[in-house]
Design a protein around this motif. Sequence first.
Motif, short mmCIF file in Angstrom:
data_model
loop_
_atom_site.label_atom_id
_atom_site.label_comp_id
_atom_site.label_asym_id
_atom_site.label_seq_id
_atom_site.Cartn_x
_atom_site.Cartn_y
_atom_site.Cartn_z
N ARG A 171 67.83 37.61 15.75
CA ARG A 171 68.44 36.67 14.82
C ARG A 171 67.43 36.19 13.78
O ARG A 171 66.26 35.96 14.10
CB ARG A 171 69.00 35.47 15.58
N VAL A 172 67.89 36.04 12.54
CA VAL A 172 67.06 35.49 11.48
C VAL A 172 67.10 33.97 11.59
O VAL A 172 68.18 33.37 11.63
CB VAL A 172 67.58 35.92 10.10
N ASN A 173 65.94 33.33 11.67
CA ASN A 173 65.87 31.87 11.81
C ASN A 173 64.86 31.27 10.84
O ASN A 173 63.89 31.93 10.43
CB ASN A 173 65.44 31.49 13.24
N TRP A 174 65.10 30.01 10.49
CA TRP A 174 64.08 29.26 9.77
C TRP A 174 62.90 29.05 10.70
O TRP A 174 63.09 28.82 11.90
CB TRP A 174 64.62 27.90 9.32
N ILE A 175 61.68 29.10 10.17
CA ILE A 175 60.51 28.93 11.03
C ILE A 175 59.80 27.61 10.76
O ILE A 175 58.72 27.36 11.32
CB ILE A 175 59.52 30.11 10.88
#
Length: 235
Positions: A175-179
């Motif tokens: 999944r693409v997530n804010w870091i």
Amino acid sequence: MRQTMRVTPPQHTICPLVYRLQDAAWNYAHSGWRVLPLYGLNADGTCACGQVQCPAAGQHSWLGTGVRLATTDLGTIQRWWEQAEQANVGVATGDGLLVIEVDPLEGGFLEHFRQLYAIPETAMIQTERGSWQLYFTYNRALTLCTTKNKLGLGIRTYAEDSYVVAPPSVLSHGRVNWINTYIPARLPAVLLPFVLSPQLNRPAWSIQEQRPSPAARELASLLLNKVLESETERN
């Protein structure tokens, strides 16, 4: 028709986290970011487009029109995700939103880039291939270009006529997530000469290209310089 809503840095895209794709798309649009549906992934990890060994699995639009139909209209967005609940979320860039990608596989170094241009802390994600995408806002009176390697080796910018895969989209490696928990910062003025188009945005009502008079070109130049001076003072 292109949406021209003012871009407002969306607090909710970072904190709290949203994991339902339709909710994320709705939230982005509610804050003024134009969104579009991208093909999601099947249970076996293949792209829902049906193409064998799709080179852009989970990353290309099922509208078939690039970013032309990206919108902030909540009704349209609801219909899209009712048709494809697992569609990934694309966010159209330009119109006040610039995303800068630093790709180490192509020679980009994040810390070097940040130090070289005095880049402020801003909203950022890390892609499945290990590159970083930094989100910035800018004055919508400007037209910024999509570029490759103009800011340095392995650095791309996504602006007019482009889009990025936004959280919480699911790609082959996860999944693409804010870091981080930052909201998008204002684009540093030092970067403008590298990404600035030589003309201001045309008005939304302009239907066809027109040849400007010398006086009009001079006025446009003065207006552009004024905008650049304002951006420099702001930063």
